[in-house]
Enzyme design. Structure first.
Site, PDB file in Angstrom:
ATOM      1  CG  ASP A 283      -1.610   1.329   1.444  1.00 37.23           C
ATOM      2  OD1 ASP A 283      -2.712   1.498   0.915  1.00 37.23           O
ATOM      3  OD2 ASP A 283      -1.045   2.195   2.140  1.00 37.23           O
TER       4      ASP A 283
ATOM      5  CB  THR B 255      -3.234   2.365  -1.930  1.00 30.04           C
ATOM      6  OG1 THR B 255      -2.837   3.732  -1.932  1.00 30.04           O
ATOM      7  CG2 THR B 255      -3.071   1.801  -3.330  1.00 30.04           C
ATOM      8  CG  ASP B 256      -3.173  -2.656   0.752  1.00 29.72           C
ATOM      9  OD1 ASP B 256      -3.075  -3.129  -0.386  1.00 29.72           O
ATOM     10  OD2 ASP B 256      -2.317  -2.802   1.625  1.00 29.72           O
ATOM     11  CG  LEU B 257      -8.446   0.013   3.584  1.00 33.16           C
ATOM     12  CD1 LEU B 257      -8.770   1.123   4.585  1.00 33.16           C
ATOM     13  CD2 LEU B 257      -8.993  -1.323   4.076  1.00 33.16           C
TER      14      LEU B 257
END
Length: 406
Positions: A176, A204-206
């Site tokens: 992320d 970003t990951d979420l």
């Protein structure tokens, strides 16, 4: 085994299946008895080969809707985040606990042919296959999309990567923080004229997890229409920042092996065996001192040199790009994330393109954002089938308006 898999494949090739006692497929809109408390995805099975955050977040959301999520983990180690802390609740990492509810865990060594056999057997009876390995790694084990498609043509195969399936950055591991840096998010976060700042949560990951979640649901709807599965390409590009001589670099070392590799690249081998930094837990406890050592070393060289040294290392890394550099980044251009279109009043414009790619269909032809009321008459006439007289009355009364060039 092969005979059984062939029978399953033959069933799926025959077309969309209706739900049988909570089986595969999507239910029709017709009411069914005893379904008042049934969740939307109940009866669907998800084979989850993901770890850390984006993938587990996506599959957790599917599990929340009733899908049975089978989480495949490495024997003796499991998901990397099982050891990421502090904080812990007892012996359990709060990181892991936060994104892995409603799942069943199976520990399988997928580097062993017998382990590969188990995964293939599971894929044959599952609806969705989700993984977040570096592109090509699962294919070498016989678990790539082409391999799974042969035995489970119904499968919705979602691959979550750092930067996409192909392109100059495709073989880099993706975290992320690195994607946030390369995408420019860090550059626009923090005080004006101050240092770049990592967002407080892994946005970003979420966001990628939510894209994957939505794309999988879209894939299931597509399968209901066609009877066939498809491949979904989802990536983070659609940690700590270190100052270099001329910019900033983000490097992620999420386990002991990556930390050791980073120390060798930095020519700081003495840190590898230092008792204060032997484990992730100890590195967190002694974070301030460690960051000072690493920061001093990174500041000795330019960003370009560090990028060259980290290339091919297997460690997630990337520069912190400003917005101008983001849209000139080769991987961004390769992924088609810059989409140009002709706007009726301002001419050619460029906007971020779709973040997800599908193997069985292309995204709709690009149209520019509409002008205010540009399609009022069209929608009233074609969608609601109003006659011209009614439309004129609505326009005259100001109930609706349409775009008029100035």
């Amino acid at each position: 085994m092969l005979a059984a898999l062939s029978r399953v494949a033959a069933l799926w090739r025959s077309g969309p299946l209706s739900v049988r006692g909570g089986g595969r497929g999507l239910r029709t809109g017709r009411p069914q008895s005893g379904t008042d408390n049934m969740k939307p995805l109940e009866g669907l099975k998800i084979l989850d080969l993901t770890r850390v955050l984006a993938g587990p977040f996506a599959t957790m959301n599917l599990g929340d809707l009733g899908a049975e999520v089978i989480k495949v983990e490495r024997p003796g180690v499991g998901d990397d985040t099982r050891t990421w802390g502090p904080p812990f609740v007892g012996s359990e990492s709060t990181y892991f606990l936060s994104v892995n509810r409603n799942k069943k865990s199976i520990a399988v060594n997928i580097k062993d042919p017998k382990g590969v056999k188990i995964i293939k057997e599971l894929a044959a009876v599952c609806d969705v296959f989700v993984e977040n390995y570096v592109p090509g790694k699962l294919s070498k084990m016989g678990l790539g999309y082409e391999d799974i498609d042969k035995i489970a043509p119904h499968i919705i195969y979602c691959s979550i990567t750092g930067y996409g399936q192909t392109g100059p950055m495709s073989q880099r591991a993706g975290y992320d923080a690195v994607a946030s840096a390369v995408s420019g998010l860090m550059h626009i976060t923090g005080p004006e004229d101050g240092d770049p700042v990592r967002p407080g949560v892994a946005m970003t990951d979420l966001a990628t997890g939510l894209y994957a979640y939505g794309a999988i649901l879209a894939g299931l709807i597509q399968r209901h229409k066609t009877g066939k599965g498809l491949f979904i390409d989802c990536n983070l590009l659609s940690s700590q920042a270190f100052k270099t001589k001329d910019g900033y670099l983000v490097v992620g070392s999420g386990n002991n092996q990556q930390f050791a590799t980073m120390c060798k690249i930095l020519n700081l081998p003495e840190l590898i065996d230092d008792i204060k930094y032997k484990t992730n837990h100890l590195r967190v406890q002694n974070r301030k001192e460690l960051i000072e050592i690493l920061s001093a070393r990174f500041a000795e060289e330019k960003t370009s040199k560090w990028l060259n040294l980290f290339e091919g290392s297997g460690i997630p890394y990337g520069p912190i790009n400003n917005m101008k550099n983001v849209f000139a980044e080769p991987q961004v251009l390769h992924n088609g994330l810059v989409m140009e279109m002709d706007h009726p009043t301002v001419g050619k414009i460029a906007v971020p393109g779709p973040a997800v790619r599908y193997s069985k269909f292309k995204m709709s032809a690009v149209r520019p954002p509409p002008l205010l009321g540009q399609h009022t008459v069209h929608i009233l006439k074609e969608v609601l089938q109003y006659d011209d007289h009614t439309i004129r009355d609505l326009l005259s009364a100001g109930v609706v308006t349409q775009y008029e060039a100035k």
